[in-house]
Design an enzyme around this catalytic site. Sequence first.
Site, PDB file in Angstrom:
ATOM      1  N   LYS A 242      -2.809 -11.233   1.000  1.00 39.37           N
ATOM      2  CA  LYS A 242      -1.554 -10.716   0.425  1.00 39.37           C
ATOM      3  C   LYS A 242      -0.519 -10.422   1.507  1.00 39.37           C
ATOM      4  CE  LYS A 242      -4.477  -8.260  -2.854  1.00 39.37           C
ATOM      5  NZ  LYS A 242      -4.823  -6.902  -3.340  1.00 39.37           N
TER       6      LYS A 242
ATOM      7  N   PRO B 144       2.126  -7.052  -6.313  1.00 35.52           N
ATOM      8  CA  PRO B 144       1.973  -8.392  -5.745  1.00 35.52           C
ATOM      9  C   PRO B 144       0.547  -8.656  -5.249  1.00 35.52           C
ATOM     10  CG  PRO B 144       3.576  -7.074  -4.506  1.00 35.52           C
ATOM     11  CD  PRO B 144       2.925  -6.182  -5.469  1.00 35.52           C
TER      12      PRO B 144
END
Length: 288
Positions: free
Chosen positions: A69, A2
């Site tokens: 993130k 991710p």
Amino acid sequence: MPELPEVEHVKRGLAPKIEGLTIKEVSFSETVIKAHEAGRKAVVKGEGLDSFKFAVENSEIASIERRSKYLLFRLGGDGMLILSHLGMTGAWFVVNELGEILEDRFRNHVHVIFTLSNDQKLVYSDIRRFGEMRFLPSEEAHPPLAEIGPEPFDEDAEFRFLAALSLPKFSRKAIKESIMHHSVIAGCGNIYATEALFRAGVSPKRRTDRLSLKKKRELFQHIVDVLREGIAAGGSSISDYRNVNGEAGGMQERLQMYAKSVCPVCQSPVKKAVVGGRTSHYCTTCQK
DNA sequence: ATATGATACCGGTAGC
DNA sequence: TGCTACCGGTATCAT
């Protein structure tokens, strides 16, 4: 893995399902409990499981944000929050029962369960436990957050990106290492850095100070574009990324260089090298 | 004092 | 088939 687009989708998926609800109860997997008992801070970092549980139970999840993130669950009142980083294989789901998580490898690695005021379960799964979660009384309580550079879509992002690249600490580094450093720009990991460099025609190994201002600006624009494209495509699911509904993204099909063996433009074999400690793919013909 | 480098954290999987 | 080495983002610790 991710990166910004994937985390953005997790945020968008979670928001309508959890905002405004209260955390009734928190529970942890046996794996996490045993690891903590053994002195390893598995998944929950910065404090013990009991104090994490005590801190977040009965709090309202007022909103959820993404910063780089990281996911920030804003808890009602006083600026408290839960910080979540997905690491390599973290995933969030909202379900009535764990059986609704269809893929074994996610269901078998559920580590934290938040039971919400509507009796649904907000579930954190992490196959390799590289992710982390922490309760913070405030953002300032976690210094690394303050070092994060501009969000790529902020108005002043290009200015700050260029300023960071001009710092002595980055001038002699490989450009790929520089743009992956979160103080230069937020959320650009290996996949999107690889793609942006390919689109810009810049070798990942080129020294940062060997890029002209014009080239740096082009590169910045490619980073923004590829991240935007990643969001539009639902993120990249190279291996383990799933959105809140357990679905893979579509960006992996649009990647031109990451983990490729042949350049899609000139058909040259793709060069694989370690740059700044990370595996990098690039085309020696198209990228200089 | 500050910057840089090394290490820990993990299980799936590629390669043998 | 079974084993081993390897991968990687971040925090933290050592130098």
